[in-house]
Write a protein that holds these residues in place. Sequence first.
Motif, PDB file in Angstrom:
ATOM      1  N   MET A  38      42.060 -11.550 -13.568  1.00  0.00           N
ATOM      2  CA  MET A  38      42.848 -11.998 -14.724  1.00  0.00           C
ATOM      3  C   MET A  38      41.986 -11.902 -15.971  1.00  0.00           C
ATOM      4  SD  MET A  38      44.829 -15.655 -15.180  1.00  0.00           S
ATOM      5  CE  MET A  38      45.721 -16.069 -16.683  1.00  0.00           C
ATOM      6  N   LYS A  39      42.382 -11.023 -16.893  1.00  0.00           N
ATOM      7  CA  LYS A  39      41.675 -10.843 -18.155  1.00  0.00           C
ATOM      8  C   LYS A  39      42.611 -11.254 -19.285  1.00  0.00           C
ATOM      9  CE  LYS A  39      38.715  -9.186 -21.264  1.00  0.00           C
ATOM     10  NZ  LYS A  39      38.272  -7.791 -21.309  1.00  0.00           N
ATOM     11  N   VAL A  40      42.207 -12.272 -20.016  1.00  0.00           N
ATOM     12  CA  VAL A  40      43.059 -12.832 -21.056  1.00  0.00           C
ATOM     13  C   VAL A  40      42.526 -12.421 -22.419  1.00  0.00           C
ATOM     14  CG1 VAL A  40      44.115 -14.909 -22.000  1.00  0.00           C
ATOM     15  CG2 VAL A  40      43.501 -14.820 -19.571  1.00  0.00           C
ATOM     16  N   LEU A  41      43.383 -11.784 -23.208  1.00  0.00           N
ATOM     17  CA  LEU A  41      43.064 -11.476 -24.598  1.00  0.00           C
ATOM     18  C   LEU A  41      43.746 -12.504 -25.480  1.00  0.00           C
ATOM     19  CD1 LEU A  41      42.050  -9.634 -26.933  1.00  0.00           C
ATOM     20  CD2 LEU A  41      44.230  -8.385 -26.699  1.00  0.00           C
ATOM     21  N   VAL A  42      42.990 -13.157 -26.350  1.00  0.00           N
ATOM     22  CA  VAL A  42      43.547 -14.114 -27.305  1.00  0.00           C
ATOM     23  C   VAL A  42      43.488 -13.487 -28.685  1.00  0.00           C
ATOM     24  CG1 VAL A  42      43.407 -16.434 -28.267  1.00  0.00           C
ATOM     25  CG2 VAL A  42      42.743 -16.039 -25.886  1.00  0.00           C
ATOM     26  N   THR A  43      44.656 -13.173 -29.261  1.00  0.00           N
ATOM     27  CA  THR A  43      44.669 -12.700 -30.645  1.00  0.00           C
ATOM     28  C   THR A  43      44.577 -13.914 -31.566  1.00  0.00           C
ATOM     29  OG1 THR A  43      47.070 -12.803 -30.971  1.00  0.00           O
ATOM     30  CG2 THR A  43      46.183 -10.818 -29.925  1.00  0.00           C
ATOM     31  N   GLY A  44      43.960 -13.729 -32.724  1.00  0.00           N
ATOM     32  CA  GLY A  44      43.729 -14.896 -33.581  1.00  0.00           C
ATOM     33  C   GLY A  44      42.799 -15.879 -32.904  1.00  0.00           C
ATOM     34  N   GLY A  45      41.896 -15.361 -32.095  1.00  0.00           N
ATOM     35  CA  GLY A  45      41.073 -16.205 -31.227  1.00  0.00           C
ATOM     36  C   GLY A  45      39.935 -16.936 -31.895  1.00  0.00           C
ATOM     37  N   THR A  46      39.723 -16.707 -33.194  1.00  0.00           N
ATOM     38  CA  THR A  46      38.628 -17.388 -33.894  1.00  0.00           C
ATOM     39  C   THR A  46      39.138 -18.475 -34.835  1.00  0.00           C
ATOM     40  OG1 THR A  46      38.635 -15.697 -35.634  1.00  0.00           O
ATOM     41  CG2 THR A  46      37.160 -15.335 -33.755  1.00  0.00           C
ATOM     42  N   GLY A  47      40.440 -18.751 -34.806  1.00  0.00           N
ATOM     43  CA  GLY A  47      41.012 -19.770 -35.664  1.00  0.00           C
ATOM     44  C   GLY A  47      41.066 -21.130 -35.001  1.00  0.00           C
ATOM     45  N   LEU A  48      41.873 -21.999 -35.555  1.00  0.00           N
ATOM     46  CA  LEU A  48      41.978 -23.389 -35.104  1.00  0.00           C
ATOM     47  C   LEU A  48      42.284 -23.492 -33.610  1.00  0.00           C
ATOM     48  CD1 LEU A  48      42.414 -26.490 -35.514  1.00  0.00           C
ATOM     49  CD2 LEU A  48      44.740 -25.922 -36.276  1.00  0.00           C
ATOM     50  N   VAL A  49      43.370 -22.858 -33.163  1.00  0.00           N
ATOM     51  CA  VAL A  49      43.763 -22.960 -31.753  1.00  0.00           C
ATOM     52  C   VAL A  49      42.862 -22.118 -30.872  1.00  0.00           C
ATOM     53  CG1 VAL A  49      45.677 -22.703 -30.128  1.00  0.00           C
ATOM     54  CG2 VAL A  49      46.137 -23.424 -32.473  1.00  0.00           C
ATOM     55  N   ILE A  75      47.194 -23.250 -21.961  1.00  0.00           N
ATOM     56  CA  ILE A  75      46.590 -22.691 -20.743  1.00  0.00           C
ATOM     57  C   ILE A  75      47.484 -22.968 -19.536  1.00  0.00           C
ATOM     58  CG2 ILE A  75      44.616 -22.890 -19.169  1.00  0.00           C
ATOM     59  CD1 ILE A  75      42.933 -23.499 -21.744  1.00  0.00           C
ATOM     60  N   TRP A  76      48.084 -24.158 -19.506  1.00  0.00           N
ATOM     61  CA  TRP A  76      49.039 -24.461 -18.440  1.00  0.00           C
ATOM     62  C   TRP A  76      50.234 -23.512 -18.498  1.00  0.00           C
ATOM     63  CZ3 TRP A  76      54.095 -26.137 -19.367  1.00  0.00           C
ATOM     64  CH2 TRP A  76      54.841 -26.389 -18.217  1.00  0.00           C
ATOM     65  N   LEU A 126      40.883 -23.367 -27.605  1.00  0.00           N
ATOM     66  CA  LEU A 126      40.959 -22.705 -26.302  1.00  0.00           C
ATOM     67  C   LEU A 126      39.573 -22.382 -25.770  1.00  0.00           C
ATOM     68  CD1 LEU A 126      43.935 -20.253 -26.957  1.00  0.00           C
ATOM     69  CD2 LEU A 126      43.889 -22.012 -25.178  1.00  0.00           C
ATOM     70  N   GLN A 127      38.695 -21.910 -26.631  1.00  0.00           N
ATOM     71  CA  GLN A 127      37.326 -21.615 -26.202  1.00  0.00           C
ATOM     72  C   GLN A 127      36.651 -22.859 -25.634  1.00  0.00           C
ATOM     73  OE1 GLN A 127      34.833 -19.302 -28.917  1.00  0.00           O
ATOM     74  NE2 GLN A 127      36.661 -18.549 -29.963  1.00  0.00           N
ATOM     75  N   THR A 128      36.834 -23.985 -26.313  1.00  0.00           N
ATOM     76  CA  THR A 128      36.226 -25.235 -25.859  1.00  0.00           C
ATOM     77  C   THR A 128      36.759 -25.648 -24.492  1.00  0.00           C
ATOM     78  OG1 THR A 128      35.902 -25.996 -28.134  1.00  0.00           O
ATOM     79  CG2 THR A 128      35.905 -27.677 -26.406  1.00  0.00           C
ATOM     80  N   VAL A 129      38.082 -25.602 -24.321  1.00  0.00           N
ATOM     81  CA  VAL A 129      38.696 -26.032 -23.059  1.00  0.00           C
ATOM     82  C   VAL A 129      38.315 -25.099 -21.924  1.00  0.00           C
ATOM     83  CG1 VAL A 129      40.885 -26.412 -21.861  1.00  0.00           C
ATOM     84  CG2 VAL A 129      40.602 -27.210 -24.220  1.00  0.00           C
ATOM     85  N   ILE A 130      38.351 -23.792 -22.175  1.00  0.00           N
ATOM     86  CA  ILE A 130      37.999 -22.809 -21.135  1.00  0.00           C
ATOM     87  C   ILE A 130      36.544 -22.975 -20.709  1.00  0.00           C
ATOM     88  CG2 ILE A 130      37.596 -20.354 -20.739  1.00  0.00           C
ATOM     89  CD1 ILE A 130      40.506 -21.202 -20.430  1.00  0.00           C
ATOM     90  N   LYS A 131      35.671 -23.214 -21.667  1.00  0.00           N
ATOM     91  CA  LYS A 131      34.254 -23.419 -21.345  1.00  0.00           C
ATOM     92  C   LYS A 131      34.066 -24.644 -20.463  1.00  0.00           C
ATOM     93  CE  LYS A 131      29.713 -23.989 -23.522  1.00  0.00           C
ATOM     94  NZ  LYS A 131      28.975 -24.101 -24.812  1.00  0.00           N
ATOM     95  N   ASN A 132      34.812 -25.714 -20.756  1.00  0.00           N
ATOM     96  CA  ASN A 132      34.700 -26.940 -19.968  1.00  0.00           C
ATOM     97  C   ASN A 132      35.280 -26.778 -18.572  1.00  0.00           C
ATOM     98  OD1 ASN A 132      33.499 -28.252 -22.131  1.00  0.00           O
ATOM     99  ND2 ASN A 132      35.404 -29.153 -22.873  1.00  0.00           N
ATOM    100  N   GLN A 133      36.309 -25.934 -18.436  1.00  0.00           N
ATOM    101  CA  GLN A 133      36.929 -25.743 -17.124  1.00  0.00           C
ATOM    102  C   GLN A 133      36.084 -24.853 -16.218  1.00  0.00           C
ATOM    103  OE1 GLN A 133      40.902 -24.290 -17.869  1.00  0.00           O
ATOM    104  NE2 GLN A 133      41.712 -26.338 -18.282  1.00  0.00           N
ATOM    105  N   GLY A 134      35.456 -23.831 -16.796  1.00  0.00           N
ATOM    106  CA  GLY A 134      34.533 -22.985 -16.045  1.00  0.00           C
ATOM    107  C   GLY A 134      35.143 -22.242 -14.861  1.00  0.00           C
ATOM    108  N   ARG A 135      36.302 -21.632 -15.029  1.00  0.00           N
ATOM    109  CA  ARG A 135      36.932 -20.875 -13.946  1.00  0.00           C
ATOM    110  C   ARG A 135      36.325 -19.474 -13.856  1.00  0.00           C
ATOM    111  NH1 ARG A 135      43.261 -21.764 -12.669  1.00  0.00           N
ATOM    112  NH2 ARG A 135      43.311 -24.036 -12.659  1.00  0.00           N
ATOM    113  N   GLN A 136      35.754 -19.150 -12.709  1.00  0.00           N
ATOM    114  CA  GLN A 136      35.078 -17.876 -12.544  1.00  0.00           C
ATOM    115  C   GLN A 136      36.054 -16.706 -12.391  1.00  0.00           C
ATOM    116  OE1 GLN A 136      31.727 -17.604 -12.893  1.00  0.00           O
ATOM    117  NE2 GLN A 136      31.832 -19.804 -13.371  1.00  0.00           N
ATOM    118  N   GLU A 137      37.275 -16.989 -11.925  1.00  0.00           N
ATOM    119  CA  GLU A 137      38.218 -15.903 -11.645  1.00  0.00           C
ATOM    120  C   GLU A 137      38.945 -15.415 -12.898  1.00  0.00           C
ATOM    121  OE1 GLU A 137      40.614 -19.746 -10.964  1.00  0.00           O
ATOM    122  OE2 GLU A 137      38.543 -19.016 -10.822  1.00  0.00           O
ATOM    123  N   GLU A 138      38.656 -16.012 -14.047  1.00  0.00           N
ATOM    124  CA  GLU A 138      39.285 -15.611 -15.292  1.00  0.00           C
ATOM    125  C   GLU A 138      38.244 -15.113 -16.283  1.00  0.00           C
ATOM    126  OE1 GLU A 138      42.911 -18.961 -15.153  1.00  0.00           O
ATOM    127  OE2 GLU A 138      41.450 -18.960 -16.790  1.00  0.00           O
TER     128      GLU A 138
END
Length: 320
Positions: free
Chosen positions: A1-12, A227-228, A16-28
Amino acid sequence: MKVLVTGGTGLVGKALQTVIKNQGRQEEEWYFAGSKDADLTNLAATQALFAREKPTHVIHLAAMVGGLFHNMNNNLDFLRNNLLINDNVLQTAHEQGCVKVVSCLSTCIFPDKTTYPISETMVHNGPPHPSNYGYSYAKRLIDVQNHAYHDKYGRMYTSVIPCNIFGPHDNYKPEVSHVIPGMINRMHRLITENPEVPEIEKVFTIFGSGMPLRQFIYSLDLAELMIWVLRSYDSVEPIILSVDECQEVTIFEVASAIAEAFHFKGKLVCDTTKADGQYKKTASNAKLRSHLPDYLFTDFEIAIKASVQWYKDNYNEARK
């Protein structure tokens, strides 16, 4: 699973970067694309980004956005630029075979004249508020396109409709910022400038009557919910991501919470010569609650304090 986030450097995107880092899922694998990666109003640039990153999933956040007064003065630009961005992203995702796209809409897309609370079924029931019709119609058409891709190709392209978002990494530029980051920036300037004037004598101006009602969602809460949606919500129909109706606050209450976070000792006054915009946009999160009945939103005052503290700690790097 490869997720591209457009507008990925803005508020949301930053949330998302913070939450994904905290979750630490290796398969994504996640890639957060910003404006430096591609001009998404340009089809060739959009295609090049997708060809390089080869996403299987997309969270589409990129948009031309702004506060009330910026929208009022630039409806044509908001319409044209967002139509280009959205069409380029959705068509390229389809051509590249992306499994799922989750696009971010806004509660401002709902009809100006409506009954409350508004729900996902009411998006196209009438014209949006005239102050931001360009942005609103462009965002509405994402829902139309999602259904069209689903009807013709079976694509699972869907959308979320968040209420007003705030948090760290917001855009604090005057005339462009939304209400909370705009107030944070202006109050910080009021407090720090002219130190010879006692703070108790300083006056903070709230634009408008202070009476309009809004629901606000903390960016980190929204990131968790998006993310959910990406992982677990499998419907082309949009879903509102909003705090509960009882958590609605007035603009004056927002200013008061920001003043409390700054420990501001001056006075708050309302400038009623400024436009209020839409009086209320109360949204129902019943669909969300049917899936996640026990989700706990961050307390508004706590989230405001965290947002103010982030701004103070990162003042030199904040977009102001």
